[in-house]
Design a protein around this motif. Structure first.
Motif, PDB file in Angstrom:
ATOM      1  N   ASP A 234       0.808  -1.217   0.000  1.00  0.00           N
ATOM      2  CA  ASP A 234       0.000   0.000   0.000  1.00  0.00           C
ATOM      3  C   ASP A 234       0.847   1.276   0.000  1.00  0.00           C
ATOM      4  N   LEU A 235       2.167   1.111   0.096  1.00  0.00           N
ATOM      5  CA  LEU A 235       3.065   2.265   0.101  1.00  0.00           C
ATOM      6  C   LEU A 235       3.470   2.684  -1.314  1.00  0.00           C
ATOM      7  N   LEU A 236       3.263   1.814  -2.300  1.00  0.00           N
ATOM      8  CA  LEU A 236       3.727   2.073  -3.663  1.00  0.00           C
ATOM      9  C   LEU A 236       3.201   3.373  -4.258  1.00  0.00           C
ATOM     10  N   PRO A 237       1.893   3.682  -4.179  1.00  0.00           N
ATOM     11  CA  PRO A 237       1.417   4.945  -4.752  1.00  0.00           C
ATOM     12  C   PRO A 237       2.093   6.177  -4.155  1.00  0.00           C
ATOM     13  N   THR A 238       2.344   6.135  -2.851  1.00  0.00           N
ATOM     14  CA  THR A 238       3.003   7.268  -2.182  1.00  0.00           C
ATOM     15  C   THR A 238       4.442   7.419  -2.680  1.00  0.00           C
ATOM     16  N   LEU A 239       5.148   6.304  -2.804  1.00  0.00           N
ATOM     17  CA  LEU A 239       6.516   6.358  -3.305  1.00  0.00           C
ATOM     18  C   LEU A 239       6.536   6.892  -4.738  1.00  0.00           C
ATOM     19  N   ALA A 240       5.584   6.442  -5.555  1.00  0.00           N
ATOM     20  CA  ALA A 240       5.521   6.867  -6.949  1.00  0.00           C
ATOM     21  C   ALA A 240       5.304   8.378  -7.055  1.00  0.00           C
ATOM     22  N   LYS A 241       4.476   8.927  -6.176  1.00  0.00           N
ATOM     23  CA  LYS A 241       4.226  10.376  -6.187  1.00  0.00           C
ATOM     24  C   LYS A 241       5.494  11.157  -5.873  1.00  0.00           C
ATOM     25  N   HIS A 242       6.398  10.539  -5.129  1.00  0.00           N
ATOM     26  CA  HIS A 242       7.673  11.176  -4.793  1.00  0.00           C
ATOM     27  C   HIS A 242       8.772  10.814  -5.795  1.00  0.00           C
ATOM     28  N   GLY A 243       8.388  10.167  -6.887  1.00  0.00           N
ATOM     29  CA  GLY A 243       9.354   9.833  -7.927  1.00  0.00           C
ATOM     30  C   GLY A 243      10.214   8.627  -7.604  1.00  0.00           C
ATOM     31  N   ILE A 244       9.809   7.847  -6.596  1.00  0.00           N
ATOM     32  CA  ILE A 244      10.566   6.644  -6.240  1.00  0.00           C
ATOM     33  C   ILE A 244       9.942   5.459  -6.967  1.00  0.00           C
ATOM     34  N   ILE A 245      10.512   5.127  -8.113  1.00  0.00           N
ATOM     35  CA  ILE A 245      10.011   4.050  -8.953  1.00  0.00           C
ATOM     36  C   ILE A 245      11.009   2.889  -8.974  1.00  0.00           C
ATOM     37  N   LEU A 246      12.284   3.232  -8.996  1.00  0.00           N
ATOM     38  CA  LEU A 246      13.334   2.221  -9.030  1.00  0.00           C
ATOM     39  C   LEU A 246      13.835   1.942  -7.612  1.00  0.00           C
ATOM     40  N   ALA A 247      14.295   0.721  -7.388  1.00  0.00           N
ATOM     41  CA  ALA A 247      14.866   0.389  -6.081  1.00  0.00           C
ATOM     42  C   ALA A 247      16.032   1.312  -5.760  1.00  0.00           C
ATOM     43  N   GLN A 248      16.818   1.661  -6.793  1.00  0.00           N
ATOM     44  CA  GLN A 248      17.991   2.512  -6.565  1.00  0.00           C
ATOM     45  C   GLN A 248      17.600   3.936  -6.157  1.00  0.00           C
ATOM     46  N   ASP A 249      16.348   4.354  -6.410  1.00  0.00           N
ATOM     47  CA  ASP A 249      15.903   5.686  -5.995  1.00  0.00           C
ATOM     48  C   ASP A 249      15.928   5.843  -4.479  1.00  0.00           C
ATOM     49  N   LEU A 250      15.834   4.735  -3.760  1.00  0.00           N
ATOM     50  CA  LEU A 250      15.853   4.796  -2.299  1.00  0.00           C
ATOM     51  C   LEU A 250      17.218   5.183  -1.747  1.00  0.00           C
ATOM     52  N   LEU A 251      18.250   5.049  -2.599  1.00  0.00           N
ATOM     53  CA  LEU A 251      19.603   5.352  -2.137  1.00  0.00           C
ATOM     54  C   LEU A 251      19.807   6.839  -1.842  1.00  0.00           C
ATOM     55  N   THR A 252      18.900   7.686  -2.324  1.00  0.00           N
ATOM     56  CA  THR A 252      19.024   9.123  -2.069  1.00  0.00           C
ATOM     57  C   THR A 252      18.480   9.500  -0.693  1.00  0.00           C
ATOM     58  N   TYR A 253      17.919   8.529   0.010  1.00  0.00           N
ATOM     59  CA  TYR A 253      17.338   8.780   1.327  1.00  0.00           C
ATOM     60  C   TYR A 253      18.142   8.086   2.417  1.00  0.00           C
ATOM     61  N   GLU A 254      18.253   8.748   3.562  1.00  0.00           N
ATOM     62  CA  GLU A 254      18.807   8.115   4.741  1.00  0.00           C
ATOM     63  C   GLU A 254      17.703   7.283   5.410  1.00  0.00           C
ATOM     64  N   PRO A 255      18.077   6.221   6.119  1.00  0.00           N
ATOM     65  CA  PRO A 255      17.055   5.382   6.763  1.00  0.00           C
ATOM     66  C   PRO A 255      16.063   6.177   7.611  1.00  0.00           C
ATOM     67  N   GLN A 256      16.554   7.142   8.370  1.00  0.00           N
ATOM     68  CA  GLN A 256      15.648   7.905   9.227  1.00  0.00           C
ATOM     69  C   GLN A 256      14.663   8.735   8.411  1.00  0.00           C
ATOM     70  N   ASP A 257      15.088   9.144   7.193  1.00  0.00           N
ATOM     71  CA  ASP A 257      14.182   9.904   6.324  1.00  0.00           C
ATOM     72  C   ASP A 257      13.042   9.026   5.815  1.00  0.00           C
ATOM     73  N   LEU A 258      13.364   7.756   5.518  1.00  0.00           N
ATOM     74  CA  LEU A 258      12.340   6.825   5.049  1.00  0.00           C
ATOM     75  C   LEU A 258      11.313   6.559   6.159  1.00  0.00           C
ATOM     76  N   VAL A 259      11.796   6.467   7.375  1.00  0.00           N
ATOM     77  CA  VAL A 259      10.900   6.252   8.515  1.00  0.00           C
ATOM     78  C   VAL A 259       9.979   7.457   8.692  1.00  0.00           C
ATOM     79  N   LYS A 260      10.567   8.656   8.635  1.00  0.00           N
ATOM     80  CA  LYS A 260       9.829   9.879   8.888  1.00  0.00           C
ATOM     81  C   LYS A 260       8.878  10.245   7.744  1.00  0.00           C
ATOM     82  N   THR A 261       9.375  10.139   6.501  1.00  0.00           N
ATOM     83  CA  THR A 261       8.603  10.601   5.350  1.00  0.00           C
ATOM     84  C   THR A 261       7.547   9.608   4.910  1.00  0.00           C
ATOM     85  N   PHE A 262       7.890   8.306   4.928  1.00  0.00           N
ATOM     86  CA  PHE A 262       6.987   7.316   4.363  1.00  0.00           C
ATOM     87  C   PHE A 262       6.406   6.338   5.381  1.00  0.00           C
ATOM     88  N   GLY A 263       6.846   6.436   6.615  1.00  0.00           N
ATOM     89  CA  GLY A 263       6.306   5.548   7.627  1.00  0.00           C
ATOM     90  C   GLY A 263       6.792   4.128   7.531  1.00  0.00           C
TER      91      GLY A 263
END
Length: 267
Positions: A234-263
């Motif tokens: 259920d997180l996919l639509p939210t990630l897509a809105k932020h331009g996170i489509i590829l697995a490698q797109d997550l590399l631009t985020y720190e772990p704490q940012d993923l927790v805070k921004t996307f839950g």
């Protein structure tokens, strides 16, 4: 346990088929697993398969071992199901394939309305390279067993002809237009035959040889974020809105940012 050569398993479409150790091992080899790794995983997982087990269960067991042996091979092995998870409709698949096209140097526009000679057409993606303009028709299926049939290719061809006819009547042929149909599953033989006859470009699972969808993805490691087993669906639509489509797109985020921004859980 020792499995019978006549043991049945349940496919994703609900139908049963006889379990084939050779077919299972081949799927691991096709994902790039070295023979010794494929044989080891095949033997280990094969010995734990129960009658009427689902192919999804078998896949997950194999993926668990592959991740430990070779993460890159595990990514390719999980690709098909990762593409199927780009649903429930085709919108995110269109966005994903646009990202793939951009990685190969195409300039793209998505959801474009082009006026044909007879009617207007909504194009999923326009991919431009030099004077060439591909009108990309993206056909998404959330089940591997559903193929893209010849009627889809014929319809795409008709749209191309209508748009090209409009360009001709305006006497301003700035571009050489081509139709490109892409799907995350397979094409029927008739669809491939018609496309070859009419010069329509096809990209799908296992087609064309050497430049199939999985080939062009693996070549540049453009894996969709959905290959990650821990990703909540259920997180996919939210990630897509932020331009996170590829697995490698997550590399631009720190772990704490993923927790805070996307839950996403810290674990």
């Amino acid at each position: 346990m020792v499995y019978s050569f006549h043991m049945e398993v349940i496919k994703t479409d609900g139908l049963k088929e006889v379990y084939s150790p050779a077919k299972f091992c081949l799927s691991l080899r096709k994902a790039g697993a070295p023979r010794e790794v494929a044989d080891s995983v095949c033997k280990t997982v094969g010995g734990k398969i129960n009658p009427n087990a689902s192919t999804t269960t078998i896949f997950r067991k194999a993926l668990k071992y592959l991740i430990k042996a070779d993460p890159d091979v595990a990514a390719r092995y999980g690709l098909r199901r990762g593409l199927e998870a780009l649903g429930p409709d085709g919108f995110i698949f269109e966005q994903y394939f646009e990202t793939v096209l951009q990685s190969y140097g195409f300039t793209t526009k998505r959801d474009v309305i082009l006026r044909g000679k007879c009617v207007s057409h909504e194009i999923d993606v326009i991919a431009a390279s030099g004077s060439k303009r591909f009108l990309v028709e993206a056909k998404y299926h959330n089940t591997a067993g559903i193929k893209t049939h010849v009627d889809v290719i014929m319809y795409a061809h008709a749209r191309l002809n209508d748009i090209v006819s409009a360009e001709g009547t305006k006497n301003q042929k700035k571009y050489e237009y081509g139709m490109w149909v892409v799907t995350n599953t397979k094409f029927t033989d008739a669809a491939i035959q018609y496309a070859k006859c009419q010069g329509i470009r096809l990209t799908g699972w296992n087609y064309p040889r050497g430049a199939s969808l999985e080939d062009i993805i693996a070549d540049k490691k453009l894996y969709p974020v959905t290959i990650l087993p821990s990703l909540p669906k259920d997180l996919l639509p939210t990630l897509a809105k932020h331009g996170i489509i590829l697995a490698q797109d997550l590399l631009t985020y720190e772990p704490q940012d993923l927790v805070k921004t996307f839950g996403i859980s810290a674990d």
